[in-house]
Write a protein that holds these residues in place. Structure first.
Motif, PDB file in Angstrom:
ATOM      1  N   ARG A 178       3.956   6.014 -14.007  1.00  0.00           N
ATOM      2  CA  ARG A 178       3.592   5.225 -12.874  1.00  0.00           C
ATOM      3  C   ARG A 178       4.395   5.636 -11.579  1.00  0.00           C
ATOM      4  N   MET A 179       3.598   5.944 -10.556  1.00  0.00           N
ATOM      5  CA  MET A 179       4.334   6.562  -9.354  1.00  0.00           C
ATOM      6  C   MET A 179       3.912   5.248  -8.283  1.00  0.00           C
ATOM      7  N   THR A 180       4.911   5.047  -7.383  1.00  0.00           N
ATOM      8  CA  THR A 180       4.733   4.080  -6.389  1.00  0.00           C
ATOM      9  C   THR A 180       4.881   5.020  -5.207  1.00  0.00           C
ATOM     10  N   PHE A 181       3.972   5.154  -4.481  1.00  0.00           N
ATOM     11  CA  PHE A 181       4.193   5.778  -2.925  1.00  0.00           C
ATOM     12  C   PHE A 181       4.548   4.865  -2.048  1.00  0.00           C
ATOM     13  N   VAL A 182       5.334   5.198  -1.079  1.00  0.00           N
ATOM     14  CA  VAL A 182       5.482   4.428   0.228  1.00  0.00           C
ATOM     15  C   VAL A 182       5.437   5.573   1.324  1.00  0.00           C
ATOM     16  N   LEU A 187       8.537   1.349   6.191  1.00  0.00           N
ATOM     17  CA  LEU A 187       8.669   0.606   5.255  1.00  0.00           C
ATOM     18  C   LEU A 187       9.661   1.345   4.158  1.00  0.00           C
ATOM     19  N   GLN A 188      10.028   2.490   4.416  1.00  0.00           N
ATOM     20  CA  GLN A 188      11.019   3.291   3.370  1.00  0.00           C
ATOM     21  C   GLN A 188      12.241   2.776   3.335  1.00  0.00           C
ATOM     22  N   LYS A 189      12.497   1.650   2.972  1.00  0.00           N
ATOM     23  CA  LYS A 189      13.842   0.881   3.142  1.00  0.00           C
ATOM     24  C   LYS A 189      14.275   0.429   1.597  1.00  0.00           C
ATOM     25  N   ALA A 190      15.485   0.779   1.272  1.00  0.00           N
ATOM     26  CA  ALA A 190      15.924   0.286   0.059  1.00  0.00           C
ATOM     27  C   ALA A 190      15.369  -1.014  -0.516  1.00  0.00           C
ATOM     28  N   GLY A 191      14.801  -1.021  -1.650  1.00  0.00           N
ATOM     29  CA  GLY A 191      14.384  -2.199  -2.102  1.00  0.00           C
ATOM     30  C   GLY A 191      12.950  -2.722  -1.887  1.00  0.00           C
ATOM     31  N   THR A 192      12.395  -2.050  -0.620  1.00  0.00           N
ATOM     32  CA  THR A 192      10.846  -2.209  -0.535  1.00  0.00           C
ATOM     33  C   THR A 192      10.251  -1.658  -1.691  1.00  0.00           C
ATOM     34  N   TYR A 193       9.286  -2.334  -2.220  1.00  0.00           N
ATOM     35  CA  TYR A 193       8.398  -1.816  -3.600  1.00  0.00           C
ATOM     36  C   TYR A 193       9.452  -1.260  -4.535  1.00  0.00           C
ATOM     37  N   GLY A 194      10.827  -1.452  -4.595  1.00  0.00           N
ATOM     38  CA  GLY A 194      11.531  -1.037  -5.676  1.00  0.00           C
ATOM     39  C   GLY A 194      12.136   0.478  -5.184  1.00  0.00           C
ATOM     40  N   LEU A 195      11.986   0.848  -4.027  1.00  0.00           N
ATOM     41  CA  LEU A 195      12.623   2.087  -3.481  1.00  0.00           C
ATOM     42  C   LEU A 195      14.335   1.996  -3.602  1.00  0.00           C
ATOM     43  N   LYS A 196      14.657   3.122  -4.075  1.00  0.00           N
ATOM     44  CA  LYS A 196      16.349   3.011  -4.368  1.00  0.00           C
ATOM     45  C   LYS A 196      17.140   3.452  -3.284  1.00  0.00           C
ATOM     46  N   THR A 197      16.737   3.935  -2.242  1.00  0.00           N
ATOM     47  CA  THR A 197      17.584   4.486  -0.977  1.00  0.00           C
ATOM     48  C   THR A 197      16.531   4.565   0.297  1.00  0.00           C
ATOM     49  N   ASP A 198      17.291   4.206   1.391  1.00  0.00           N
ATOM     50  CA  ASP A 198      16.459   4.478   2.597  1.00  0.00           C
ATOM     51  C   ASP A 198      15.742   5.678   2.608  1.00  0.00           C
ATOM     52  N   GLY A 199      14.659   5.970   3.117  1.00  0.00           N
ATOM     53  CA  GLY A 199      14.059   7.235   3.315  1.00  0.00           C
ATOM     54  C   GLY A 199      13.182   7.810   2.041  1.00  0.00           C
ATOM     55  N   ASP A 200      13.361   7.146   1.171  1.00  0.00           N
ATOM     56  CA  ASP A 200      12.565   7.349  -0.178  1.00  0.00           C
ATOM     57  C   ASP A 200      11.225   7.214   0.106  1.00  0.00           C
ATOM     58  N   SER A 201      10.283   8.052  -0.434  1.00  0.00           N
ATOM     59  CA  SER A 201       8.863   7.678  -0.362  1.00  0.00           C
ATOM     60  C   SER A 201       8.189   7.634  -1.637  1.00  0.00           C
ATOM     61  N   MET A 202       8.819   7.691  -2.910  1.00  0.00           N
ATOM     62  CA  MET A 202       8.159   7.438  -4.183  1.00  0.00           C
ATOM     63  C   MET A 202       9.120   6.916  -5.015  1.00  0.00           C
ATOM     64  N   LEU A 203       8.687   5.992  -5.982  1.00  0.00           N
ATOM     65  CA  LEU A 203       9.565   5.364  -6.926  1.00  0.00           C
ATOM     66  C   LEU A 203       8.713   5.848  -8.227  1.00  0.00           C
ATOM     67  N   PHE A 204       9.586   6.406  -9.277  1.00  0.00           N
ATOM     68  CA  PHE A 204       8.863   6.974 -10.621  1.00  0.00           C
ATOM     69  C   PHE A 204       9.334   5.898 -11.638  1.00  0.00           C
TER      70      PHE A 204
END
Length: 306
Positions: A178-182, A187-204
């Protein structure tokens, strides 16, 4: 970029193969292995007030949607494709235009039967929205909380599918990515939709995904379609289940006029730690498609879209 192109390429390949197979079926296949059932809708609502002591604001709204189920069934092979798209707006005097519906849901599942009604299967799903969403009732002046592919969810997995008839399908995938794209940089901030760090564009995430569709004919011209899913991430807090349920009650008035009531319930710890609820009601135009070909050996209650 490769992570983004992978799911897009997958869906494009599925679509191209579907179109080619459909052409060949139309020319040479007399066994009628393709089935298409679909509903296209346009719902309208309006209210106006003049010197009305009870108060009220003039408003007009619309909601358009398509719901397609395209199934290939031949021998031991089953290939089911679902397209659900919807978008709606409402303009209220003194408030402005607000989004009332926004959904993109594409899925494909291919399987081979190994026991009666049970299939070894592989599939993928894409979920997102068309336009930005904002706090305070989708007020464009408020903070933006979502956008196209922000979030966008892509599921790819292997498992089994149980399909005893056209009205019930259940898929269990013990191996599901399951890949969550931002993709919206704001909106690429840590905690948004599970993102780990600022600037992340995907959570695996990797875990278990279960989905089910149940179609019920309540009475003549009244049909209910239920969908449900559950996801558990093996890699981090598997107890935090992502749960969703959707219901569409379709009440057909005549060939081109119908009324729809929809209810969606969602809980996703990475989005908001509260249960989300959405409900819509509309009356308007509907055009149904049912090519009448064989979908399975069992024929009971196949008129859920008629």
């Amino acid at each position: 970029m490769k992570k983004i192109l992978l799911p897009i390429s997958f869906f494009w390949g599925v679509f191209a193969f579907s179109q080619e197979a459909n052409k060949e079926t139309a020319v040479a296949d007399t066994t009628k292995t393709w089935s298409i059932q679909a509903q296209n809708t346009l719902m309208l609502n309006q209210a106006s007030f003049s010197n009305w002591v009870g108060g009220g604001a003039n408003n007009v709204g619309w909601l358009a949607g398509v719901n397609y189920n395209m199934t290939y069934e031949k021998g031991k092979y089953l290939w089911e494709n679902i397209i659900v798209l919807g978008y709606g707006q409402n303009n209220t005097q003194g408030v402005g235009t607000r989004k009332t519906q926004d959904v993109i849901n594409l899925s494909t599942n291919f399987g081979k039967e190994f026991v009666k009604n049970w299939y070894l299967s592989a599939g993928a799903n894409l979920q997102s929205q068309f336009a930005p969403g904002y706090e305070d009732g989708n007020n464009p002046e408020a903070a933006k909380i979502s956008n196209f592919m922000a979030p966008g969810y892509v599921n790819v997995g292997l498992g089994v599918t149980y399909r005893p008839n056209d009205n019930f399908t259940m898929t269990l995938r013990p191996a599901n990515a399951r890949m969550t794209f931002v993709l919206d940089k704001e909106l690429q901030k840590a905690g948004t939709y599970g993102l780990k760090t600022d600037g992340d564009s995907m959570l695996f995430q990797f875990g278990f995904l279960g989905t089910a569709i149940y179609k019920l004919k309540i009475m003549e011209n009244i049909n209910l379609t239920n969908t449900a899913s559950v996801f558990s991430n093996y890699l981090d807090h598997p107890e935090r289940l992502v749960l969703s349920y959707g219901a569409v009650l379709n009440m057909k008035i005549n060939r081109f006029i119908s009324s729809n009531i929809t209810v969606d319930v969602l809980y996703d710890h990475n989005q908001i730690q509260k249960t989300q609820l959405k409900q819509t009601l509309g009356v308007g135009f509907a055009y149904n498609i049912d090519n009448g070909v064989k979908r399975s050996e069992k024929k009971e209650n196949q008129s859920w879209l008629k």
